[in-house]
Design a protein around this motif. Structure first.
Motif, mmCIF file in Angstrom:
data_model
loop_
_atom_site.group_PDB
_atom_site.id
_atom_site.type_symbol
_atom_site.label_atom_id
_atom_site.label_comp_id
_atom_site.label_asym_id
_atom_site.label_seq_id
_atom_site.Cartn_x
_atom_site.Cartn_y
_atom_site.Cartn_z
ATOM 1 N N UNK A 1 -3.454 10.126 -8.880
ATOM 2 C CA UNK A 1 -3.175 8.686 -9.991
ATOM 3 C C UNK A 1 -2.754 7.645 -9.214
ATOM 4 N N UNK A 2 -2.967 6.405 -9.694
ATOM 5 C CA UNK A 2 -2.506 5.127 -9.082
ATOM 6 C C UNK A 2 -1.448 4.724 -10.093
ATOM 7 N N UNK A 3 -0.418 4.620 -9.116
ATOM 8 C CA UNK A 3 0.771 4.069 -10.213
ATOM 9 C C UNK A 3 0.988 2.526 -10.016
ATOM 10 N N UNK A 4 1.499 1.971 -11.292
ATOM 11 C CA UNK A 4 1.698 0.435 -11.010
ATOM 12 C C UNK A 4 3.176 0.379 -11.460
ATOM 13 N N UNK B 1 -6.148 10.112 -4.316
ATOM 14 C CA UNK B 1 -6.595 8.404 -4.225
ATOM 15 C C UNK B 1 -6.331 8.236 -2.805
ATOM 16 N N UNK B 2 -7.333 7.964 -2.388
ATOM 17 C CA UNK B 2 -7.257 7.440 -0.602
ATOM 18 C C UNK B 2 -7.185 6.118 -0.360
ATOM 19 N N UNK B 3 -7.243 5.187 -1.283
ATOM 20 C CA UNK B 3 -7.279 3.685 -1.057
ATOM 21 C C UNK B 3 -7.322 3.107 -2.186
ATOM 22 N N UNK B 4 -6.358 1.933 -2.361
ATOM 23 C CA UNK B 4 -6.129 0.872 -3.358
ATOM 24 C C UNK B 4 -6.288 -0.304 -2.670
ATOM 25 N N UNK B 5 -7.009 -1.201 -3.516
ATOM 26 C CA UNK B 5 -6.900 -2.651 -3.343
ATOM 27 C C UNK B 5 -6.731 -3.512 -4.537
ATOM 28 N N UNK B 6 -5.989 -4.580 -4.212
ATOM 29 C CA UNK B 6 -5.579 -5.339 -5.696
ATOM 30 C C UNK B 6 -6.311 -6.865 -5.488
ATOM 31 N N UNK B 7 -6.767 -7.609 -6.414
ATOM 32 C CA UNK B 7 -7.252 -8.966 -6.342
ATOM 33 C C UNK B 7 -6.713 -9.712 -7.575
ATOM 34 N N UNK C 1 -8.469 -11.582 -9.840
ATOM 35 C CA UNK C 1 -9.342 -11.423 -11.009
ATOM 36 C C UNK C 1 -9.930 -9.954 -11.393
ATOM 37 N N UNK C 2 -10.213 -9.823 -12.702
ATOM 38 C CA UNK C 2 -10.533 -8.579 -13.093
ATOM 39 C C UNK C 2 -11.928 -8.207 -12.519
ATOM 40 N N UNK C 3 -11.998 -6.865 -12.003
ATOM 41 C CA UNK C 3 -10.893 -5.939 -12.175
ATOM 42 C C UNK C 3 -9.866 -6.202 -11.078
ATOM 43 N N UNK C 4 -8.729 -6.196 -11.446
ATOM 44 C CA UNK C 4 -7.574 -6.347 -10.624
ATOM 45 C C UNK C 4 -6.950 -5.423 -9.493
ATOM 46 N N UNK C 5 -7.526 -4.096 -10.093
ATOM 47 C CA UNK C 5 -7.211 -2.844 -9.028
ATOM 48 C C UNK C 5 -8.475 -1.907 -8.704
ATOM 49 N N UNK C 6 -8.488 -1.815 -7.570
ATOM 50 C CA UNK C 6 -9.812 -1.058 -7.117
ATOM 51 C C UNK C 6 -9.204 0.472 -6.523
ATOM 52 N N UNK C 7 -9.774 1.622 -6.789
ATOM 53 C CA UNK C 7 -9.116 2.816 -6.376
ATOM 54 C C UNK C 7 -10.476 3.592 -5.864
ATOM 55 N N UNK C 8 -10.576 3.939 -4.569
ATOM 56 C CA UNK C 8 -11.198 5.002 -4.196
ATOM 57 C C UNK C 8 -10.697 6.259 -3.767
ATOM 58 N N UNK C 9 -11.202 7.270 -4.165
ATOM 59 C CA UNK C 9 -10.944 8.888 -4.312
ATOM 60 C C UNK C 9 -11.664 9.776 -3.660
#
Length: 510
Positions: A308-311, A330-336, A338-346
Motif C-alpha cells: 500500500x501507499x500511505x499518505x 510498492x517499489x517507487x512513488x512519485x508526486x506532482x 496536477x492530477x493524478x497527483x500520486x503515481x505508484x509502481x509495484x
C-alpha cells in the motif's frame, strides 16, 4: 386514317403502322403498370402509367437523355438503400447537431470575413445530380434529409455544395503516414565519470539533492544517512537512527526537513537545524521502500512491502489515506501538482494513478510484464517513464496514455532519472547504464559502471540515481558502496561524437 396521319407527322411522314390490337394493347398496359408500381419506390416518382394517353402511338419527347435518367435512378436507389434508416436523428442527438452546426456556421462566417477560401464540390456533376434528385423528391413530397440545399455565400459551411475537395492529390492508401517516420533525435554530449565518493559501508540505496543545490544526502545498507557537499564531494554530516537499510530520502523545499524511510518499517522526519528526529510516522506493516513529498501540499507519500501507499499529514503525523490496490510491493512513488497527483509502481507489474482527494485509483497501467521498480517524472512536461526488467516505457499524463518504449537496456532496471535537457538515464542491476533522448527514445550512450577496487564483480549494480537541480550533474548510488558523480564532456561536439542514429519505422507501440 387519322391515327396513321398523326404517326406520319410525328415520324417525318415516312412510316405507317397497322391498327393496333385492342386486346394486346390492354395486356401490355396492365403488365407495364404492375411493373411500374412494383419499382416506383426505387425510382422516387409516381407512376405515369395510370393515365391513358389520349391517342395511341403518340410520340412524347424525352425530357432528359436516357443516360442521365439512368444515373438518377442508380444514385437514388443507392442513397435510399444506404441512408433510409438514418434519415431522422434521435431528438437529443438532433439538438446537439443543430447546436454544433450553428457554431460551425459562425466560425465559417468569421473565416469568410477574414478572406477564407470557400470550399467547392470536388465533382460538380455529382453535385448537380444530387440536386436534381432533391428536386424530384421535393416534388414527390418525400424526405429531404439528403437534399443539397445549394446555398452559396460567405456563411455557408464547406460541405454545403458537396464533398470536400481532394485537391487533385493522388491516392495515398499505400503511402506510409508521417506518424510512422521516426523523428531525428537531438544531439547530446556523452557523459563521463567525474568523481567517486567512498564512505558508506553498504549498498547506497537512496539519494536526494537539497533545493539549494549545495549538498545531497545518501542512505545506504549501513543504516546511516550521510550529507555530502555537492561541489567538493566532502562529507558534512552522518545521521544515525534507523536500524535497517535506508531505502528512501526526500528534502522538503519549503521546510528545513529531511525525510527518510527504511526497511525497519520506520518513516522519520529530521530537523536539519538540530540534526535530530522530530517526528515518526507509524503505520506500515513491513519495510518502507520509497517515499515522495508533494510539491505544493504538506503531504508525504510512502510505499513499501505491505503493498500500500500511505499518505501522511506532514505536521500532525496522521495517516490521511491508505492507497490500497497493488498486489505486490510498492517499489517507487512519485508526486506532482496536477492530477493524478500520486503515481505508484509495484512489483505486481502495474502502475497506478491515484486521485489524492478521494484516495482512489484513477487508472491502472498493465503494459509491463515484470515488476516496476522505478518511475521518473519529467521536470517540465506532463509525462513520465517507468522501468522494469528489460523494459522502459514512456507515458503521457493525465490519462496515462502509452507513448513508446526505450528499447535496448536488457537488465533489471533499478533506477531512472530525467533532467530538463531531455536526457533520461537508466541504471541496471548489472552495473550497466544507458542514456536516452527523451523525445525519440534513442539511446545515444551506453556504458558499464566499474566497481571500486576490492569489490566483487557482482557489486557493480546501480541502485539509485538523481540529477542535481541544474541537470548538469548525475549522482548514482551503487552496490560497491560508492557514490559516483557524472557530468557531460565539455569538449564533445557533433563532429567529434556524431549522432549514431538509424531511422526505423517507429517506436514499438506495446
Amino acid at each position: 386514317m387519322a391515327d396513321t396521319t398523326m404517326v406520319e407527322a410525328a415520324t417525318g411522314g415516312s412510316t405507317s403502322f397497322p391498327p393496333p390490337n385492342p386486346r394486346l394493347q390492354t395486356l401490355l398496359r396492365a403488365s407495364a403498370k404492375r411493373t411500374r408500381d412494383l419499382f416506383a419506390a426505387d425510382f422516387a416518382q409516381p407512376s405515369t402509367l395510370d393515365v391513358t394517353p389520349p391517342r395511341p402511338y403518340t410520340v412524347v419527347p424525352t425530357p432528359e437523355p436516357p443516360q442521365t435518367a439512368s444515373d438518377h435512378a442508380a444514385l437514388t436507389t443507392r442513397l435510399r438503400a444506404e441512408y433510409a434508416d438514418v434519415k431522422e436523428l434521435p431528438p437529443t442527438l438532433a439538438a446537439r447537431v443543430a447546436g454544433a452546426s450553428g457554431n460551425a456556421a459562425a466560425r465559417h462566417v468569421k473565416k469568410a470575413k477574414a478572406g477564407a477560401h470557400v470550399e467547392k464540390p470536388s465533382n460538380p456533376k455529382v453535385a448537380l445530380l444530387i440536386e436534381g434528385l432533391g428536386e424530384k423528391e421535393r416534388a414527390a413530397s418525400l424526405s429531404t434529409a439528403l437534399t443539397v440545399r445549394g446555398r452559396t455565400g460567405p456563411g455557408v459551411p464547406p460541405n454545403e455544395n458537396g464533398p470536400t475537395p481532394q485537391r487533385d492529390i493522388p491516392s495515398s492508401s499505400l503511402v506510409r503516414k508521417d506518424a510512422f517516420r521516426a523523428p531525428k533525435p537531438d544531439w547530446h554530449a556523452p557523459w563521463k565519470l567525474m568523481r567517486v565518493i567512498s564512505g558508506h559501508l553498504g549498498w547506497v540505496r537512496a539519494l536526494a539533492v537539497e533545493p539549494g543545490n549545495q549538498w545531497f544526502a545518501s542512505g545506504a545498507g549501513d543504516r546511516t544517512i550521510k550529507i555530502w557537499d555537492l561541489a567538493s564531494g566532502s562529507l558534512r554530516l552522518t545521521l544515525t537512527g534507523h536500524i535497517s537499510t535506508v531505502r528512501g530520502l526526500a528534502v522538503s523545499p519549503r521546510h528545513p526537513y529531511l525525510f527518510s524511510c527504511a526497511e525497519d518499517k520506520m518513516v522519520k522526519c529530521w530537523d536539519l537545524e538540530t540534526n535530530k528526529v522530530i517526528r515518526h510516522y507509524h503505520g506500515h506493516l513491513s519495510g518502507v521502500y520509497t517515499l515522495a513529498l508533494h510539491p505544493t501540499l504538506d503531504v508525504l507519500v510512502t510505499g513499501g512491502r505491505d503493498g500500500v501507499a500511505r499518505v501522511w499529514d506532514m505536521r500532525t503525523r496522521s495517516n490521511i489515506h491508505v492507497l490500497s490496490g497493488h498486489k505486490g510491493t510498492v517499489a517507487d512513488v512519485k508526486c506532482q501538482e496536477a492530477d493524478p497527483q500520486v503515481l505508484t509502481g509495484s512489483l505486481d507489474a502495474t502502475i497506478r494513478l491515484w486521485d489524492l482527494a478521494a484516495g482512489k485509483t484513477m487508472g491502472v497501467l498493465t503494459h509491463h510484464k515484470k515488476g516496476v521498480r522505478a518511475l521518473a517524472t519529467h521536470p517540465t512536461e506532463f509525462t513520465f517513464a517507468s522501468g522494469s526488467t528489460g523494459a522502459i516505457k514512456q507515458w503521457k499524463l493525465p490519462e496515462g496514455a502509452f507513448m513508446g518504449n526505450f528499447d535496448g537496456h536488457n537488465a533489471i532496471i533499478n533506477t531512472l532519472a530525467v533532467n530538463e535537457d531531455n536526457v533520461l538515464v537508466s541504471g541496471g542491476d548489472n552495473g550497466s547504464m544507458s542514456f536516452w533522448d527523451w523525445k525519440t527514445g534513442h539511446r545515444f550512450q551506453a556504458l558499464d559502471s566499474i566497481a571500486q577496487p576490492g569489490s566483487l564483480e557482482a557489486e557493480a549494480g546501480v541502485m539509485s540515481s538523481t540529477f542535481d537541480k541544474t541537470g548538469l550533474r548525475l549522482i548514482t548510488g551503487e552496490a560497491d558502496k560508492t557514490i559516483k558523480v557524472w557530468r557531460q564532456d565539455e569538449n564533445a561536439t557533433e563532429e567529434t561524437h556524431p549522432l549514431d542514429w538509424q531511422p526505423t519505422l517507429g517506436r514499438s507501440r506495446y
